[in-house]
Scaffold this active site. Sequence first.
Site, PDB file in Angstrom:
ATOM      1  N   TYR A 139       0.813  -1.281   0.042  1.00  0.00           N
ATOM      2  CA  TYR A 139       0.138  -0.055  -0.020  1.00  0.00           C
ATOM      3  C   TYR A 139       0.757   1.241  -0.127  1.00  0.00           C
ATOM      4  CZ  TYR A 139      -0.369  -0.343   5.257  1.00  0.00           C
ATOM      5  OH  TYR A 139      -0.121  -0.391   6.641  1.00  0.00           O
ATOM      6  N   GLU A 140       0.267   2.358  -0.255  1.00  0.00           N
ATOM      7  CA  GLU A 140       0.934   3.755  -0.606  1.00  0.00           C
ATOM      8  C   GLU A 140       1.999   3.576  -1.641  1.00  0.00           C
ATOM      9  OE1 GLU A 140      -1.556   5.225   2.457  1.00  0.00           O
ATOM     10  OE2 GLU A 140      -0.308   6.239   0.762  1.00  0.00           O
ATOM     11  N   GLY A 141       1.650   2.891  -2.552  1.00  0.00           N
ATOM     12  CA  GLY A 141       2.644   2.468  -3.634  1.00  0.00           C
ATOM     13  C   GLY A 141       3.494   1.340  -3.448  1.00  0.00           C
TER      14      GLY A 141
END
Lengths: 592, 592
Positions: B434-436
């Site tokens: 998550y978050e890239g």
Amino acid sequence: MSTYIAPLRDMQFILNDVAGLDEICALPGNEECSVDLVESILDEASKFATGVLDPINRAGDTVGSVCKDGVVTTAPGFKDAYKLFCETGWNAMPFSPEFGGQGLPAVVTMAVNEMWKSANMAFALCPMLTGGAIEAIAHHASDELKQKYLPKMVEGTWSGTMNLTEPAAGSDLAAISTKAKAVGDGTYLVSGTKIFITWGENDCAENIIHLVLARLPDAPPGLKGISLFLVPKFLVNDDGSLGQRNDLICASIEHKMGIHGSPTAVMSYGEKEGAVGYLIGEENKGIGYMFTMMNHARVNVGLEGVGIAERAYQHALWYARERIQGAIVGDKSGVKKPILHHPDVRRLLMDVKARTEAMRTLAYYAAAQIDKAHAGDAVAQARIDLLTPVVKGWSTEQGVELSSAALQVFGGVGFIEETGACQYYRDSRITTIYEGTTAIQANDLVGRKLAREKVPGAGMKAMLAEINATAAELAGNPSLANIAVNLKNGANSLSTATDWVIANYESNPQAVHAGSVPFLHLTGIVAGGWLMAKSAAIAAQRIAAGDSDAFYQAKLATAEYFATHRLPFAAAYASEVTGGAAAVFGLPENLF
Amino acid sequence: MSTYIAPLRDMQFILNDVAGLDEICALPGNEECSVDLVESILDEASKFATGVLDPINRAGDTVGSVCKDGVVTTAPGFKDAYKLFCETGWNAMPFSPEFGGQGLPAVVTMAVNEMWKSANMAFALCPMLTGGAIEAIAHHASDELKQKYLPKMVEGTWSGTMNLTEPAAGSDLAAISTKAKAVGDGTYLVSGTKIFITWGENDCAENIIHLVLARLPDAPPGLKGISLFLVPKFLVNDDGSLGQRNDLICASIEHKMGIHGSPTAVMSYGEKEGAVGYLIGEENKGIGYMFTMMNHARVNVGLEGVGIAERAYQHALWYARERIQGAIVGDKSGVKKPILHHPDVRRLLMDVKARTEAMRTLAYYAAAQIDKAHAGDAVAQARIDLLTPVVKGWSTEQGVELSSAALQVFGGVGFIEETGACQYYRDSRITTIYEGTTAIQANDLVGRKLAREKVPGAGMKAMLAEINATAAELAGNPSLANIAVNLKNGANSLSTATDWVIANYESNPQAVHAGSVPFLHLTGIVAGGWLMAKSAAIAAQRIAAGDSDAFYQAKLATAEYFATHRLPFAAAYASEVTGGAAAVFGLPENLF
């Protein structure tokens, strides 16, 4: 969702061209085996794996096995699948015809077992444990016990277990405290608690034959005072029919992170009068007998690393072909494509594929050594002794990493249980622990298999000589030169680390053990890289001879990947071994 | 079970001696901050983490959040803990005093946040997401929106979320299809489905302020046509009281492998008339605004890698001190000791400890750059731009590996859920996604932060110059010479790989992206190794000056370990970058 399809082409290539299946079929006792027969066995096995075992794998995870009042109900579909598995003869495949088996070579069962492990690792543990118990009984028990128990176990009608671990005796088997005493009629009464008993209780088999390590009264302390007993769930009458229930019960099953389909039992023996057991072999020699099972099981657990990585790969590849997301860097058209086209997804999948092939090749090669050793080949025996901890330790560590890499391909949905990638990640995590942790394997490798060999390091040096010969052979072919250079560098690293281990084991075994796991990784990378290099050489020959099978192009590509992306790590592991021991002990215990 | 104890000594050392807390306290706006104040804040935070958050972590996993008819009930204890968290001012700590915050420097909140993440990562996601939303509103929204929403969000009475992902728009935000249309009164109506919304619905906060990416009619296609809207769960009256329920609902929460305590929602906007939203900033500039949240969140997710590794370490260390198993190799007494005395257990724990310290140092150092950049320091801005993807990508990848290493310390019981080691292993696995994902971070690093910099590679080369200066400085001290050599070698590898990336990015971006993740690992190892080397130099000075604090001995030991066991891997990663791209693409897609 994806469907498991056995990688038959790679399996057959490794069997025929690397492991030398034809040679193995020519060994005494294997006369009925042939390359053609094996091809049709693998075809049939792949159908069973795809059609029967893969479809129930998810229920194994989500529903799992349940224990109530000592009765275990396995996951939906498991009981029927097990019945079919036995009826169609798969359980009997590896065992001696004397007891109803088909006596197929180890190298063939290795390929077949990989399919079971890929399709349903939790299920596959049942025949694996039965197989270990069969081996121990066949090698060490009396003829009477063999005749009474083995035919049903070979069929699979009765399953088998290994009972080693106790709450205070895990890696340290010397601490075993389960008791046995002679009754006087040739039988014994066993009492104690065993934990982590894989398939210790189940509703698939009609009887369960437990092999239990226990101590007799007045036995010497430690490992030399442990005996091995056969303790059936139901006593067996002289006519082979089932008699009364023995005094043993499944107290509970564990709530594990993975392999939920496999009931891991806490077994309680002798809560009442004592569980009736039969001594296997001689008193106080149980540990040695148990290692007959353990060595069998270790190679098979290593194969779980291969199987789970292959399955995780297929699942991730399916998604990478389906999922369309974003334009591809450097593609000016800006067309959105399946994520397989994104460079890092490509790298992840190439990584899993290439490393899985290397592990598979090593595992099958090791199995071929088992077959040759069985026929009396001492060189092959030395090789399988050396490689057993590597197949177990390295392949399972890789399996954990690769099931994680495969999960990463999914992005966010990879973390959602319904996607299925989590199961492989969770299931794989046990493999570096059971049947001896990675450290136990690594210590076996640097100790018994290397520094404490009759001629220290002889087995490793013999393998290194072959590796160097392969590197020299490849160096002459420009298209393989890159592989040759990386292999040569890897072999040099392994050679340096080997010398260091031998030079330091006697004076400072702690320092050697501090680097044993890096040494295990190093050995796995170089041995795997070697066999991938041999595979590449064969593929290059076929291509040069005009063979247009695209498989050979693919093998060259995965071998090149392994050489350029994995072999460079050999030097780092070697430097951990030779230069890192002091740092491991650099911190006094109180400062942790 | 173990209890989380914040590693205050290491935190303070890094803050004071590596990150330069006194300098940061001296920056304009930080006048109220002092080294002493920070020490007491950390003490109080550690009590809250140990006393309130750690004890409910297990219930977060085993019970988790539950969603019924759009209503989410968080795990037992979470609601009360959240109330206390807000009442005692922890939520407000990082934010501007203008809206009720305490305005503490980033470097201080970094240390405090690490404690929340260690003690209860699932809980800590709530204030983390609220913080991201506050940043975006504070930087880009109108004064009216700021005044109306920020005070309650800073308190924590209202929580905040980020709504980016949709079923067809994950890493590819250009594919976002959620719609918004202007009503004419300055408000908008938003409709569409967003997935993976962390803490998207919960019973802890009185209102939930969703920041939602959506498209206006006639917006340009792709990333340049996305706007950012503030969409509250309850509309807010002019007097600040809560008005009617907005047209948005939690359709379900995900069944995830970990962080069960954090409700991950599928959010449905505008099923009836449309959800009332307020435009943040200008139309079509939403992606840029969202990156204000993303950069904040990325460093914070990187810190999750640190926090979870620290917690897993403490848990494994507790067991390694408690569990007695077997005699120690090389110890002729044969006395059985705690497993911490076994060389490989020692290696595993040393590995987790040393690498966690390196990640912590890098994260706090990065936070110090945020503070300096905030005060106008352009060099610090360049450094934090460079390091944000490294802190995120490298620390989370390490966190996964280290929570696995910590689990291995437990042996068989590590795989049993009740032991608790599994939770850290499962929780950590989301952090690289998550978050890239790691690849997104790595591509940002080799692209925007390196090859596409105004002067390509300038930021990396500036850091490399500092690293080489540190190596030169250490080389003069015989007790640090080993660290110096390994650091120098690592820096050379990073320099070579950097040059290769710059030379090839323009002509062959695919090849560069094929090695971006290895490049990220390489950068993390060398940057982490650099800061550990700096730490060692400081420790050596203190010892030479007669300071008898054993902490400095410990720091020398972990720095030495990192140098001899991690820095050697830099060369292998560099060779993957510079020599491995062709092999990544060696297999045509149809042959996978």
